[in-house]
Design a protein around this motif. Structure first.
Motif, PDB file in Angstrom:
ATOM      1  N   ILE A 160       0.827  -1.208   0.000  1.00 13.22           N
ATOM      2  CA  ILE A 160       0.000   0.000   0.000  1.00 13.22           C
ATOM      3  C   ILE A 160       0.863   1.259   0.000  1.00 13.22           C
ATOM      4  CG2 ILE A 160      -1.495   1.377   1.517  1.00 13.22           C
ATOM      5  CD1 ILE A 160      -3.032  -0.659  -0.133  1.00 13.22           C
ATOM      6  N   ARG A 161       1.899   1.274   0.806  1.00 12.40           N
ATOM      7  CA  ARG A 161       2.762   2.464   0.862  1.00 12.40           C
ATOM      8  C   ARG A 161       3.440   2.718  -0.475  1.00 12.40           C
ATOM      9  NH1 ARG A 161       5.161   1.342   6.976  1.00 12.40           N
ATOM     10  NH2 ARG A 161       3.596   2.599   8.069  1.00 12.40           N
ATOM     11  N   ALA A 162       3.892   1.655  -1.139  1.00 12.34           N
ATOM     12  CA  ALA A 162       4.528   1.826  -2.446  1.00 12.34           C
ATOM     13  C   ALA A 162       3.527   2.327  -3.477  1.00 12.34           C
ATOM     14  CB  ALA A 162       5.147   0.507  -2.893  1.00 12.34           C
ATOM     15  N   LEU A 163       2.322   1.767  -3.473  1.00 12.39           N
ATOM     16  CA  LEU A 163       1.300   2.200  -4.424  1.00 12.39           C
ATOM     17  C   LEU A 163       0.902   3.652  -4.203  1.00 12.39           C
ATOM     18  CD1 LEU A 163      -1.046  -0.930  -4.558  1.00 12.39           C
ATOM     19  CD2 LEU A 163       0.402  -0.043  -6.404  1.00 12.39           C
ATOM     20  N   SER A 164       0.853   4.064  -2.942  1.00 13.46           N
ATOM     21  CA  SER A 164       0.493   5.459  -2.670  1.00 13.46           C
ATOM     22  C   SER A 164       1.512   6.413  -3.280  1.00 13.46           C
ATOM     23  CB  SER A 164       0.379   5.695  -1.164  1.00 13.46           C
ATOM     24  OG  SER A 164       1.642   5.702  -0.534  1.00 13.46           O
ATOM     25  N   GLU A 165       2.764   6.006  -3.324  1.00 12.92           N
ATOM     26  CA  GLU A 165       3.801   6.823  -3.962  1.00 12.92           C
ATOM     27  C   GLU A 165       3.648   6.804  -5.481  1.00 12.92           C
ATOM     28  OE1 GLU A 165       6.241   8.748  -2.511  1.00 12.92           O
ATOM     29  OE2 GLU A 165       5.155   8.340  -0.643  1.00 12.92           O
ATOM     30  N   ASP A 166       3.299   5.645  -6.020  1.00 14.38           N
ATOM     31  CA  ASP A 166       3.133   5.529  -7.473  1.00 14.38           C
ATOM     32  C   ASP A 166       2.038   6.450  -8.001  1.00 14.38           C
ATOM     33  OD1 ASP A 166       5.117   3.639  -7.714  1.00 14.38           O
ATOM     34  OD2 ASP A 166       3.754   1.919  -7.726  1.00 14.38           O
ATOM     35  N   TYR A 167       0.977   6.636  -7.200  1.00  8.49           N
ATOM     36  CA  TYR A 167      -0.167   7.420  -7.672  1.00  8.49           C
ATOM     37  C   TYR A 167      -0.301   8.752  -6.944  1.00  8.49           C
ATOM     38  CZ  TYR A 167      -1.307   3.256 -10.255  1.00  8.49           C
ATOM     39  OH  TYR A 167      -1.235   2.205 -11.129  1.00  8.49           O
ATOM     40  N   LEU A 168       0.791   9.204  -6.383  1.00 14.65           N
ATOM     41  CA  LEU A 168       0.819  10.479  -5.682  1.00 14.65           C
ATOM     42  C   LEU A 168       0.394  11.611  -6.624  1.00 14.65           C
ATOM     43  CD1 LEU A 168       1.744  11.050  -2.743  1.00 14.65           C
ATOM     44  CD2 LEU A 168       3.917  11.838  -3.694  1.00 14.65           C
ATOM     45  N   GLY A 169      -0.475  12.489  -6.129  1.00 20.00           N
ATOM     46  CA  GLY A 169      -0.909  13.627  -6.929  1.00 20.00           C
ATOM     47  C   GLY A 169      -2.076  13.328  -7.839  1.00 20.00           C
ATOM     48  N   THR A 170      -2.552  12.089  -7.838  1.00 24.87           N
ATOM     49  CA  THR A 170      -3.729  11.742  -8.627  1.00 24.87           C
ATOM     50  C   THR A 170      -4.934  11.645  -7.689  1.00 24.87           C
ATOM     51  OG1 THR A 170      -3.628   9.319  -8.409  1.00 24.87           O
ATOM     52  CG2 THR A 170      -2.182  10.347 -10.055  1.00 24.87           C
ATOM     53  N   ALA A 171      -6.069  11.278  -8.247  1.00 27.81           N
ATOM     54  CA  ALA A 171      -7.280  11.104  -7.428  1.00 27.81           C
ATOM     55  C   ALA A 171      -7.431   9.660  -6.958  1.00 27.81           C
ATOM     56  CB  ALA A 171      -8.507  11.524  -8.214  1.00 27.81           C
ATOM     57  N   ILE A 172      -6.334   8.901  -7.036  1.00 28.65           N
ATOM     58  CA  ILE A 172      -6.323   7.528  -6.526  1.00 28.65           C
ATOM     59  C   ILE A 172      -5.528   7.509  -5.229  1.00 28.65           C
ATOM     60  CG2 ILE A 172      -5.597   5.142  -6.946  1.00 28.65           C
ATOM     61  CD1 ILE A 172      -5.823   5.749  -9.957  1.00 28.65           C
ATOM     62  N   THR A 173      -6.154   7.106  -4.132  1.00 30.58           N
ATOM     63  CA  THR A 173      -5.443   6.998  -2.854  1.00 30.58           C
ATOM     64  C   THR A 173      -5.393   5.545  -2.420  1.00 30.58           C
ATOM     65  OG1 THR A 173      -7.438   7.320  -1.494  1.00 30.58           O
ATOM     66  CG2 THR A 173      -6.202   9.298  -2.145  1.00 30.58           C
ATOM     67  N   CYS A 174      -4.356   5.225  -1.659  1.00 28.76           N
ATOM     68  CA  CYS A 174      -4.129   3.852  -1.201  1.00 28.76           C
ATOM     69  C   CYS A 174      -3.816   3.873   0.291  1.00 28.76           C
ATOM     70  CB  CYS A 174      -2.964   3.219  -1.956  1.00 28.76           C
ATOM     71  SG  CYS A 174      -3.116   3.277  -3.764  1.00 28.76           S
ATOM     72  N   ASN A 175      -4.607   3.172   1.074  1.00 27.44           N
ATOM     73  CA  ASN A 175      -4.421   3.154   2.520  1.00 27.44           C
ATOM     74  C   ASN A 175      -4.657   1.758   3.073  1.00 27.44           C
ATOM     75  OD1 ASN A 175      -4.131   6.157   3.417  1.00 27.44           O
ATOM     76  ND2 ASN A 175      -5.853   6.175   1.976  1.00 27.44           N
ATOM     77  N   ALA A 176      -4.166   1.539   4.279  1.00 29.59           N
ATOM     78  CA  ALA A 176      -4.379   0.270   4.978  1.00 29.59           C
ATOM     79  C   ALA A 176      -5.128   0.535   6.275  1.00 29.59           C
ATOM     80  CB  ALA A 176      -3.049  -0.411   5.274  1.00 29.59           C
ATOM     81  N   VAL A 177      -6.091  -0.317   6.564  1.00 26.01           N
ATOM     82  CA  VAL A 177      -6.816  -0.264   7.826  1.00 26.01           C
ATOM     83  C   VAL A 177      -6.347  -1.453   8.659  1.00 26.01           C
ATOM     84  CG1 VAL A 177      -9.078  -0.415   8.922  1.00 26.01           C
ATOM     85  CG2 VAL A 177      -8.784   0.924   6.834  1.00 26.01           C
ATOM     86  N   CYS A 178      -5.997  -1.190   9.911  1.00 26.12           N
ATOM     87  CA  CYS A 178      -5.342  -2.198  10.744  1.00 26.12           C
ATOM     88  C   CYS A 178      -6.124  -2.457  12.030  1.00 26.12           C
ATOM     89  CB  CYS A 178      -3.920  -1.749  11.075  1.00 26.12           C
ATOM     90  SG  CYS A 178      -2.909  -1.404   9.615  1.00 26.12           S
ATOM     91  N   PRO A 179      -7.099  -3.362  11.990  1.00 26.93           N
ATOM     92  CA  PRO A 179      -7.871  -3.640  13.198  1.00 26.93           C
ATOM     93  C   PRO A 179      -7.110  -4.543  14.165  1.00 26.93           C
ATOM     94  CG  PRO A 179      -9.034  -4.305  11.173  1.00 26.93           C
ATOM     95  CD  PRO A 179      -7.605  -4.096  10.826  1.00 26.93           C
ATOM     96  N   ALA A 180      -7.432  -4.411  15.436  1.00 26.12           N
ATOM     97  CA  ALA A 180      -7.008  -5.381  16.438  1.00 26.12           C
ATOM     98  C   ALA A 180      -8.014  -6.534  16.405  1.00 26.12           C
ATOM     99  CB  ALA A 180      -6.950  -4.700  17.797  1.00 26.12           C
ATOM    100  N   TYR A 181      -8.000  -7.393  17.425  1.00 31.94           N
ATOM    101  CA  TYR A 181      -8.938  -8.511  17.452  1.00 31.94           C
ATOM    102  C   TYR A 181     -10.366  -7.999  17.299  1.00 31.94           C
ATOM    103  CZ  TYR A 181      -5.300 -11.765  19.020  1.00 31.94           C
ATOM    104  OH  TYR A 181      -4.174 -12.555  19.094  1.00 31.94           O
ATOM    105  N   THR A 182     -11.065  -8.554  16.312  1.00 32.53           N
ATOM    106  CA  THR A 182     -12.403  -8.082  15.949  1.00 32.53           C
ATOM    107  C   THR A 182     -13.411  -9.204  16.129  1.00 32.53           C
ATOM    108  OG1 THR A 182     -11.382  -6.585  14.338  1.00 32.53           O
ATOM    109  CG2 THR A 182     -13.733  -6.975  14.096  1.00 32.53           C
ATOM    110  N   GLU A 183     -14.627  -8.821  16.421  1.00 31.50           N
ATOM    111  CA  GLU A 183     -15.688  -9.794  16.705  1.00 31.50           C
ATOM    112  C   GLU A 183     -16.152 -10.463  15.417  1.00 31.50           C
ATOM    113  OE1 GLU A 183     -19.874 -10.011  19.233  1.00 31.50           O
ATOM    114  OE2 GLU A 183     -18.882  -8.087  18.906  1.00 31.50           O
ATOM    115  N   THR A 184     -15.407 -11.500  15.020  1.00 35.86           N
ATOM    116  CA  THR A 184     -15.711 -12.231  13.784  1.00 35.86           C
ATOM    117  C   THR A 184     -15.540 -13.720  14.036  1.00 35.86           C
ATOM    118  OG1 THR A 184     -13.417 -12.204  13.009  1.00 35.86           O
ATOM    119  CG2 THR A 184     -14.797 -10.328  12.388  1.00 35.86           C
ATOM    120  N   ASP A 185     -15.857 -14.517  13.004  1.00 36.24           N
ATOM    121  CA  ASP A 185     -15.690 -15.967  13.101  1.00 36.24           C
ATOM    122  C   ASP A 185     -14.224 -16.349  13.286  1.00 36.24           C
ATOM    123  OD1 ASP A 185     -18.393 -16.305  12.775  1.00 36.24           O
ATOM    124  OD2 ASP A 185     -18.294 -16.770  10.632  1.00 36.24           O
ATOM    125  N   ILE A 186     -13.308 -15.520  12.777  1.00 37.88           N
ATOM    126  CA  ILE A 186     -11.879 -15.814  12.933  1.00 37.88           C
ATOM    127  C   ILE A 186     -11.497 -15.809  14.409  1.00 37.88           C
ATOM    128  CG2 ILE A 186      -9.560 -14.877  12.556  1.00 37.88           C
ATOM    129  CD1 ILE A 186     -10.385 -14.103   9.766  1.00 37.88           C
TER     130      ILE A 186
END
Length: 251
Positions: A160-186
């Motif tokens: 994601i960090r590399a892609l954000s640099e590749d498309y810097l200045g465009t209308a394409i953004t790249c981010n990561a969401v990092c949850p802790a333990y979440t209430e799911t089947d996992i």
């Protein structure tokens, strides 16, 4: 807010992926939910208007290429790509064989790479896009007892960090969401596996996970979905190449 946008969510039939898909659909997006189990996807799509099922295996390059091409043919270029599909399993490095390592990377990291790669051309064509990888707090700080999982989630953030640099200045953004333990089947399955490995009760195993979250409780899938929705909204265009930690406190 997202009327006319086509979003694709891998692992979209359950848990965090389904919560994200429902939130996007509620804002007017046409949402392709991808996964390996047709029955799960069909139930999710039947329950929520705006969701469209797609059977696809993110670890299989041909399946991803064919599946996303069919979604684009049906609903137009993908402008919101949510690379969410993943597995979570702990194993000591000395007990990690190549098959376990490759399976973890194939689904978590290779799957994100393939999904994003197939969605990006449409974003470039239309001049707008949001790429969001659902990594993990383990991708920021590492998770004790889960080196393969942690490495795969760190890799997603690097991508994601590399892609954000590749498309810097465009209308394409790249981010990561990092949850802790979440209430799911996992978390439910991990409770069982941790209890078995450590020789403790399921309640004790759950408490170990709760204590790892800084606020002492499981994250709700809806909390992750709301963060994703914000990243897709009009006020987040300057947020790019970031790791959004949803963990109840500092990593």
């Amino acid at each position: 807010m997202l009327q006319g946008r086509h979003a694709l969510v891998t692992g979209g039939g359950t848990g965090i992926g389904l919560a994200i898909a429902q939130a996007l659909a509620a804002q007017g997006a046409k949402v392709t939910i991808a996964g390996r189990r047709a029955d799960v996807l069909d139930r999710a799509a039947a329950a929520t208007p705006g969701l469209f099922p797609l059977v696809m295996d993110v670890a299989d390059e041909g399946s991803v290429a064919t599946g996303i091409a069919s979604a684009i043919a049906a609903r137009g270029p993908v402008s919101i790509c949510i690379a969410n599909a993943g597995i979570a399993e702990g194993r000591a490095l000395t007990k990690t064989d190549m098959a376990f390592w490759r399976r973890m990377m194939a689904i978590n990291l290779d799957g994100a790479f393939l999904t994003i790669r197939e969605c990006l051309p449409g974003m470039k064509e239309t001049g707008w896009g949001r790429v969001i990888a659902i990594s993990s707090i383990a991708g920021v700080r590492g998770l004790k007892g889960a080196p393969a999982y942690s490495a795969s989630k760190h890799g997603m953030i690097g991508l994601i960090r590399a892609l954000s640099e590749d498309y810097l200045g465009t209308a394409i953004t790249c981010n990561a969401v990092c949850p802790a333990y979440t209430e799911t089947d996992i978390v439910t399955s991990n409770t069982t596996s941790i209890a078995a490995r450590a020789g403790i009760s399921a309640d004790k195993a759950l408490q170990l996970m709760l204590s790892a979250n800084r606020h002492g409780r499981l994250v709700a899938p809806s909390e992750v979905a709301e963060a994703v929705l914000w990243l897709c909204g009009p006020g987040s265009s300057s947020v790019n190449g970031q790791t959004i930690e949803i963990a109840g406190g500092q990593a």
